[in-house]
Design an enzyme around this catalytic site. Structure first.
Site, PDB file in Angstrom:
ATOM      1  N   HIS A 123       0.840  -1.205   0.000  1.00  0.00           N
ATOM      2  CA  HIS A 123       0.000   0.000   0.000  1.00  0.00           C
ATOM      3  C   HIS A 123       0.875   1.254   0.000  1.00  0.00           C
ATOM      4  O   HIS A 123       1.788   1.375   0.822  1.00  0.00           O
ATOM      5  CB  HIS A 123      -0.907  -0.012   1.240  1.00  0.00           C
ATOM      6  CG  HIS A 123      -1.883   1.094   1.266  1.00  0.00           C
ATOM      7  ND1 HIS A 123      -1.728   2.179   2.093  1.00  0.00           N
ATOM      8  CD2 HIS A 123      -3.014   1.295   0.555  1.00  0.00           C
ATOM      9  CE1 HIS A 123      -2.749   3.010   1.896  1.00  0.00           C
ATOM     10  NE2 HIS A 123      -3.538   2.492   0.975  1.00  0.00           N
ATOM     11  N   SER A 147      -5.770  -0.596  -5.936  1.00  0.00           N
ATOM     12  CA  SER A 147      -6.035  -0.916  -4.541  1.00  0.00           C
ATOM     13  C   SER A 147      -7.017  -2.078  -4.509  1.00  0.00           C
ATOM     14  O   SER A 147      -7.534  -2.483  -5.555  1.00  0.00           O
ATOM     15  CB  SER A 147      -6.523   0.311  -3.767  1.00  0.00           C
ATOM     16  OG  SER A 147      -7.872   0.554  -4.029  1.00  0.00           O
TER      17      SER A 147
HETATM   18  P1  NAI Z   1     -10.565  14.136  -1.513  1.00  0.00           P
HETATM   19  O1  NAI Z   1     -11.998  13.871  -1.861  1.00  0.00           O
HETATM   20  O2  NAI Z   1     -10.273  14.555  -0.134  1.00  0.00           O
HETATM   21  O3  NAI Z   1      -9.980  15.236  -2.505  1.00  0.00           O
HETATM   22  C1  NAI Z   1     -10.044  15.067  -3.920  1.00  0.00           C
HETATM   23  C2  NAI Z   1      -9.443  16.271  -4.609  1.00  0.00           C
HETATM   24  O4  NAI Z   1     -10.332  17.390  -4.497  1.00  0.00           O
HETATM   25  C3  NAI Z   1      -8.117  16.749  -4.031  1.00  0.00           C
HETATM   26  O5  NAI Z   1      -7.249  17.056  -5.070  1.00  0.00           O
HETATM   27  C4  NAI Z   1      -8.469  17.997  -3.242  1.00  0.00           C
HETATM   28  O6  NAI Z   1      -7.390  18.915  -3.193  1.00  0.00           O
HETATM   29  C5  NAI Z   1      -9.602  18.535  -4.074  1.00  0.00           C
HETATM   30  N1  NAI Z   1     -10.499  19.416  -3.333  1.00  0.00           N
HETATM   31  C6  NAI Z   1     -11.152  19.130  -2.184  1.00  0.00           C
HETATM   32  N2  NAI Z   1     -11.898  20.195  -1.800  1.00  0.00           N
HETATM   33  C7  NAI Z   1     -11.717  21.154  -2.730  1.00  0.00           C
HETATM   34  C8  NAI Z   1     -12.216  22.470  -2.924  1.00  0.00           C
HETATM   35  N3  NAI Z   1     -13.065  23.037  -2.067  1.00  0.00           N
HETATM   36  N4  NAI Z   1     -11.809  23.158  -4.007  1.00  0.00           N
HETATM   37  C9  NAI Z   1     -10.955  22.618  -4.888  1.00  0.00           C
HETATM   38  N5  NAI Z   1     -10.436  21.372  -4.784  1.00  0.00           N
HETATM   39  C10 NAI Z   1     -10.816  20.653  -3.713  1.00  0.00           C
HETATM   40  O7  NAI Z   1      -9.671  12.856  -1.860  1.00  0.00           O
HETATM   41  P2  NAI Z   1     -10.059  11.306  -1.794  1.00  0.00           P
HETATM   42  O8  NAI Z   1     -10.685  10.894  -3.058  1.00  0.00           O
HETATM   43  O9  NAI Z   1     -10.801  11.051  -0.545  1.00  0.00           O
HETATM   44  O10 NAI Z   1      -8.633  10.634  -1.683  1.00  0.00           O
HETATM   45  C11 NAI Z   1      -7.886  10.748  -0.475  1.00  0.00           C
HETATM   46  C12 NAI Z   1      -6.516  10.141  -0.624  1.00  0.00           C
HETATM   47  O11 NAI Z   1      -6.587   8.734  -0.707  1.00  0.00           O
HETATM   48  C13 NAI Z   1      -5.712  10.570  -1.822  1.00  0.00           C
HETATM   49  O12 NAI Z   1      -4.479  11.042  -1.335  1.00  0.00           O
HETATM   50  C14 NAI Z   1      -5.500   9.286  -2.627  1.00  0.00           C
HETATM   51  O13 NAI Z   1      -4.276   9.233  -3.330  1.00  0.00           O
HETATM   52  C15 NAI Z   1      -5.532   8.273  -1.523  1.00  0.00           C
HETATM   53  N6  NAI Z   1      -5.809   6.920  -1.974  1.00  0.00           N
HETATM   54  C16 NAI Z   1      -4.805   6.002  -1.958  1.00  0.00           C
HETATM   55  C17 NAI Z   1      -5.033   4.688  -2.306  1.00  0.00           C
HETATM   56  C18 NAI Z   1      -3.934   3.697  -2.290  1.00  0.00           C
HETATM   57  O14 NAI Z   1      -4.211   2.501  -2.404  1.00  0.00           O
HETATM   58  N7  NAI Z   1      -2.684   4.102  -2.202  1.00  0.00           N
HETATM   59  C19 NAI Z   1      -6.368   4.228  -2.687  1.00  0.00           C
HETATM   60  C20 NAI Z   1      -7.355   5.286  -2.725  1.00  0.00           C
HETATM   61  C21 NAI Z   1      -7.088   6.583  -2.347  1.00  0.00           C
END
Ligand code: NAI
Length: 356
Positions: A123, A147
């Protein structure tokens, strides 16, 4: 649901040390624990609590049970002028993927463009960590990863694809990069974990229960929903093909589960596309235009109830600056675990994908 869990504010350096010590106590070497701690503190400081310290308990159990290679032989295989594969040997994901990023950036330096796959990693955490690093060095970067299968495909009642995230970053002139980073599900699995750790209700648009019905109780989640219906479903399929099938790895429902057998290696895939803007346009003009784009977005009149239009990553950056100075909010049970002597052996293993 009962009352929300309390939050404790932890100084960034202290949080780093606690995470590092716990991961070393579980068996990681110092360099690997150091990089993982750096990554997890970054995530919590950005407010991505789903991918911060909340993960340490699970990582530690997996490390202690042999589901992560302690002495991985990480090998970079250059497969063409601008392509390569990093064989991660199932080392801890944050370390393997950071090493792979260095190779991808070196290749982009050489050839202008690099498409580098990471095969057999664990992960890897929040993808923005990697793309932001590349943009800070002047490159445009795209990262995607597999994932475990936790998402109901559009129209389906059983899980098939993972939450397969996509992250993108671009450099700006004399400013910090723009960073976009999202799971292809309405919310990442870690957001459910975070809600569980805080005992907090979730919106009914995030996930379904064991009957396939929308649920607001994070403890009842048995399948996540793709963003924007068939469009998110298509995107997560694209990520799985690029970060899995293309690299010769298991795909779809065959991708290893986070909680099934913690003695097994995960064999996950990740992919980077790194672009040197100088090979396409005048770099200064390019960066100035990104600044102009941001300024124009900031000038857009917000709708009622919204303070301002932000560029992707702007709020995370603001949180990062604040929390790194004033301390990072951490759920009390997560903090209590970090300061304890405990390494769990039967907390996560041998359970279904949606185990508590
Ligand atoms: P999120 O929903 O918190 O944010 C998604 C995007 O929207 C981001 O780029 C954020 O900066 C942008 N954003 C949020 N509010 C905003 C606003 N008011 N105005 C403009 N832009 C805005 O992200 P999510 O989908 O919950 O993902 C969270 C993390 O989980 C990420 O870092 C992702 O890489 C990670 N992840 C990692 C996995 C893995 O297996 N390594 C699997 C799934 C997710």
């Amino acid at each position: 649901m009962t009352e929300e869990t309390a939050i404790v504010t932890v100084e960034a350096g202290k949080l780093h040390q606690l995470i590092k010590e716990k991961l070393m106590a579980a068996g990681l070497h110092e360099a690997h624990a150091e990089e993982t701690a750096k990554h997890l503190v970054y995530a919590d400081a950005c407010g991505i609590h789903s991918h911060g310290a909340v993960r340490v308990d699970y990582y530690a159990e997996r490390i202690a049970k042999g589901g992560v290679t302690i002495d991985p032989e990480i090998v970079f295989e250059k497969t063409g002028a601008s392509t390569g594969l990093v064989h991660g040997d199932n080392g801890v994901g944050q370390y393997v993927c950071d090493e792979a990023l260095k190779h991808a950036i070196d290749l982009a330096k050489e050839s202008g463009l690099a498409l580098v796959g990471v095969s057999q990693t664990s992960h890897s955490g929040a993808l923005s960590y990697y793309v932001k690093k590349a943009a800070e060095q002047g490159y445009l970067a795209l990262a995607m990863c597999q994932s475990d299968p936790m998402v109901v495909p559009y129209g389906g009642s059983e899980t098939y694809f993972g939450t397969n995230p996509i992250a993108f970053s671009a450099p700006r002139k004399n400013e910090r990069p723009i960073v976009f980073d999202m799971a292809t599900t309405v919310q990442a699995w870690g957001k459910i974990l975070d809600a569980r750790s805080k005992n907090k209700e979730i919106p009914d648009t995030w996930a379904v229960d064991s009957q396939g019905n929308p649920t607001t109780n994070p403890h009842n989640v048995n399948g996540l929903l793709p963003i924007a219906g068939p469009k998110g479903y298509g995107l997560m399929m694209m990520v799985d093909i690029l970060a899995g099938t293309l690299l010769g790895l298991p795909f779809g429902k065959h991708v290893s589960s986070m909680y099934a057998d913690l003695t097994e290696k995960r064999n996950l895939g990740q992919i980077y596309l790194i672009i040197d803007p100088a090979r396409f346009t005048d770099v200064d003009t390019f960066k100035e235009n990104i600044n102009r784009m941001v300024n124009e977005l900031h000038e857009i009149k917000p709708v009622e109830g919204v303070q301002q239009v932000y560029y992707p990553g702007e709020l995370s950056q603001a949180r990062y600056d604040k929390y790194m100075t004033n301390g990072i909010p951490i759920a009390t049970p997560v903090y209590d675990y970090l300061v304890s002597e405990t390494i769990h052996f039967n907390q996560y293993g041998g359970k279904g994908a949606f185990a508590e």
